[in-house]
Scaffold this motif. Structure first.
Motif, PDB file in Angstrom:
ATOM      1  N   THR A  11     -20.836  -8.160  -8.514  1.00  0.00           N
ATOM      2  CA  THR A  11     -20.079  -8.484  -9.735  1.00  0.00           C
ATOM      3  C   THR A  11     -20.546  -7.689 -10.953  1.00  0.00           C
ATOM      4  N   GLY A  12     -20.872  -6.382 -10.539  1.00  0.00           N
ATOM      5  CA  GLY A  12     -21.089  -5.460 -11.581  1.00  0.00           C
ATOM      6  C   GLY A  12     -22.553  -5.347 -12.243  1.00  0.00           C
ATOM      7  N   GLY A  13     -23.335  -6.009 -11.792  1.00  0.00           N
ATOM      8  CA  GLY A  13     -24.656  -6.089 -12.194  1.00  0.00           C
ATOM      9  C   GLY A  13     -25.453  -4.996 -11.885  1.00  0.00           C
ATOM     10  N   ILE A  14     -26.247  -4.312 -12.806  1.00  0.00           N
ATOM     11  CA  ILE A  14     -26.957  -3.003 -12.600  1.00  0.00           C
ATOM     12  C   ILE A  14     -28.566  -3.401 -12.677  1.00  0.00           C
ATOM     13  N   GLY A  15     -28.913  -4.671 -13.163  1.00  0.00           N
ATOM     14  CA  GLY A  15     -30.300  -5.012 -13.228  1.00  0.00           C
ATOM     15  C   GLY A  15     -30.376  -6.333 -13.476  1.00  0.00           C
ATOM     16  N   TYR A  16     -31.736  -7.016 -13.211  1.00  0.00           N
ATOM     17  CA  TYR A  16     -31.909  -8.489 -13.490  1.00  0.00           C
ATOM     18  C   TYR A  16     -33.247  -8.737 -13.614  1.00  0.00           C
ATOM     19  N   LYS A  17     -33.657  -9.262 -14.785  1.00  0.00           N
ATOM     20  CA  LYS A  17     -35.087  -9.521 -15.262  1.00  0.00           C
ATOM     21  C   LYS A  17     -35.796  -8.122 -14.854  1.00  0.00           C
ATOM     22  N   LYS A  46     -36.167   0.398 -21.130  1.00  0.00           N
ATOM     23  CA  LYS A  46     -36.517  -0.833 -20.209  1.00  0.00           C
ATOM     24  C   LYS A  46     -36.526  -0.297 -18.669  1.00  0.00           C
ATOM     25  N   THR A  47     -35.873   0.628 -18.379  1.00  0.00           N
ATOM     26  CA  THR A  47     -35.612   1.052 -17.066  1.00  0.00           C
ATOM     27  C   THR A  47     -37.080   1.652 -16.952  1.00  0.00           C
ATOM     28  N   TRP A  48     -37.597   2.421 -17.861  1.00  0.00           N
ATOM     29  CA  TRP A  48     -39.029   3.119 -17.669  1.00  0.00           C
ATOM     30  C   TRP A  48     -40.044   1.860 -17.658  1.00  0.00           C
ATOM     31  N   GLU A  49     -39.854   1.063 -18.265  1.00  0.00           N
ATOM     32  CA  GLU A  49     -40.713  -0.330 -18.036  1.00  0.00           C
ATOM     33  C   GLU A  49     -40.852  -0.711 -16.514  1.00  0.00           C
ATOM     34  N   SER A  50     -39.500  -0.671 -16.067  1.00  0.00           N
ATOM     35  CA  SER A  50     -39.278  -1.384 -14.649  1.00  0.00           C
ATOM     36  C   SER A  50     -39.716  -0.664 -13.431  1.00  0.00           C
ATOM     37  N   LEU A  51     -40.248   0.731 -13.998  1.00  0.00           N
ATOM     38  CA  LEU A  51     -40.848   1.616 -12.869  1.00  0.00           C
ATOM     39  C   LEU A  51     -41.892   1.041 -12.192  1.00  0.00           C
ATOM     40  N   PRO A  52     -42.166   0.965 -10.845  1.00  0.00           N
ATOM     41  CA  PRO A  52     -43.307   0.604 -10.389  1.00  0.00           C
ATOM     42  C   PRO A  52     -44.495   1.819 -10.370  1.00  0.00           C
ATOM     43  N   LYS A  53     -44.021   2.875 -10.520  1.00  0.00           N
ATOM     44  CA  LYS A  53     -44.888   4.103 -10.739  1.00  0.00           C
ATOM     45  C   LYS A  53     -44.265   5.052 -11.628  1.00  0.00           C
ATOM     46  N   ILE A  94     -31.381  22.323 -13.002  1.00  0.00           N
ATOM     47  CA  ILE A  94     -30.199  22.360 -12.492  1.00  0.00           C
ATOM     48  C   ILE A  94     -29.172  21.144 -12.781  1.00  0.00           C
ATOM     49  N   GLU A  95     -29.839  20.112 -12.901  1.00  0.00           N
ATOM     50  CA  GLU A  95     -29.210  18.911 -12.963  1.00  0.00           C
ATOM     51  C   GLU A  95     -30.007  17.872 -14.008  1.00  0.00           C
ATOM     52  N   ILE A  96     -29.306  17.130 -14.626  1.00  0.00           N
ATOM     53  CA  ILE A  96     -30.049  15.984 -15.544  1.00  0.00           C
ATOM     54  C   ILE A  96     -29.289  14.534 -14.942  1.00  0.00           C
ATOM     55  N   ALA A  97     -30.017  13.831 -14.401  1.00  0.00           N
ATOM     56  CA  ALA A  97     -29.795  12.431 -13.982  1.00  0.00           C
ATOM     57  C   ALA A  97     -29.885  11.449 -14.922  1.00  0.00           C
ATOM     58  N   ILE A  98     -28.731  11.039 -15.190  1.00  0.00           N
ATOM     59  CA  ILE A  98     -28.928   9.419 -16.214  1.00  0.00           C
ATOM     60  C   ILE A  98     -29.085   8.363 -15.050  1.00  0.00           C
ATOM     61  N   ILE A  99     -30.250   7.754 -15.374  1.00  0.00           N
ATOM     62  CA  ILE A  99     -30.442   6.655 -14.311  1.00  0.00           C
ATOM     63  C   ILE A  99     -30.437   5.342 -14.757  1.00  0.00           C
ATOM     64  N   GLY A 100     -30.173   4.940 -16.201  1.00  0.00           N
ATOM     65  CA  GLY A 100     -29.980   3.667 -16.492  1.00  0.00           C
ATOM     66  C   GLY A 100     -30.816   3.558 -17.961  1.00  0.00           C
ATOM     67  N   GLY A 101     -30.544   2.433 -18.267  1.00  0.00           N
ATOM     68  CA  GLY A 101     -29.568   1.234 -18.293  1.00  0.00           C
ATOM     69  C   GLY A 101     -28.353   1.577 -18.833  1.00  0.00           C
ATOM     70  N   ALA A 102     -27.687   0.134 -18.870  1.00  0.00           N
ATOM     71  CA  ALA A 102     -26.393   0.465 -19.351  1.00  0.00           C
ATOM     72  C   ALA A 102     -26.038   1.097 -20.693  1.00  0.00           C
ATOM     73  N   ALA A 103     -26.687   1.006 -21.670  1.00  0.00           N
ATOM     74  CA  ALA A 103     -26.628   1.709 -22.939  1.00  0.00           C
ATOM     75  C   ALA A 103     -26.792   3.055 -22.945  1.00  0.00           C
ATOM     76  N   ILE A 104     -27.541   3.657 -21.979  1.00  0.00           N
ATOM     77  CA  ILE A 104     -27.873   4.975 -21.580  1.00  0.00           C
ATOM     78  C   ILE A 104     -26.677   5.562 -20.875  1.00  0.00           C
ATOM     79  N   PHE A 105     -26.160   4.769 -19.845  1.00  0.00           N
ATOM     80  CA  PHE A 105     -24.950   5.322 -19.165  1.00  0.00           C
ATOM     81  C   PHE A 105     -23.785   5.280 -20.106  1.00  0.00           C
ATOM     82  N   ALA A 106     -23.740   4.396 -20.882  1.00  0.00           N
ATOM     83  CA  ALA A 106     -22.575   4.111 -21.952  1.00  0.00           C
ATOM     84  C   ALA A 106     -22.637   5.631 -22.903  1.00  0.00           C
ATOM     85  N   ALA A 107     -23.577   5.684 -23.302  1.00  0.00           N
ATOM     86  CA  ALA A 107     -23.953   6.918 -24.138  1.00  0.00           C
ATOM     87  C   ALA A 107     -23.487   8.282 -23.452  1.00  0.00           C
ATOM     88  N   GLY A 108     -24.157   8.352 -22.191  1.00  0.00           N
ATOM     89  CA  GLY A 108     -23.825   9.503 -21.487  1.00  0.00           C
ATOM     90  C   GLY A 108     -22.497   9.943 -20.999  1.00  0.00           C
TER      91      GLY A 108
END
Length: 142
Positions: A11-17, A46-53, A94-108
């Motif tokens: 359904t297009g979701g990229i994260g939940y709680k 928020k993506t940073w805070e969701s990382l387990p490590k 060599i590469e910069i990977a944008i990994i989330g969330g939605a606002a960061i993807f939109a900015a990128g």
């Protein structure tokens, strides 16, 4: 090169709680590690805070937040997407990977140019417009 790594539900979701909206699969995590190791990952708070490590090992981590008091031990904190790219440029990766969330993807998206590729393995083609709308990228459909 700047790329975006994202996965989506049907359904297009990229994260939940604060976590992924599906169970973690070893193969997915290995793919993510293989495609980001030795490079730079840029993410929102928020993506940073969701990382387990934290930070993600073997990668330079850059966290984007508007909170001037925010600290992310082991990562560089930037207060805008442009500032994150300036920090990334200092490392000559060599590469910069944008990994989330939605606002960061939109900015990128402006930096991805027309090089946006979606892995259709788990994403039916009919859901691509819905995913882009979820990320606020409706102009991309024109």
């Amino acid at each position: 090169m700047i790329s975006a790594i994202l996965a989506s539900t049907s359904t297009g979701g990229i994260g939940y709680k604060g976590t992924l909206p599906w169970p973690k699969h070893k193969e997915d995590l290995e793919w993510f590690r293989e495609h980001t190791i030795g490079n730079i990952v840029v993410m929102g708070r928020k993506t940073w805070e969701s990382l387990p490590k934290k930070p993600l090992p073997g990668r330079s981590n850059i966290v984007v937040t508007r909170d001037a008091a925010f600290r992310a031990p082991g990562a560089v904190v930037a207060h805008s997407f442009d500032a994150a790219l300036s920090e990334a440029a200092k490392e000559h990766a060599i590469e910069i990977a944008i990994i989330g969330g939605a606002a960061i993807f939109a900015a990128g998206l402006w930096y991805f140019g027309w090089r946006l590729s979606l892995n259709a393995l788990y994403l039916p083609l009919l859901l691509v417009p819905q995913l882009l709308l979820t990320l606020g990228l409706c102009w991309f459909l024109a």
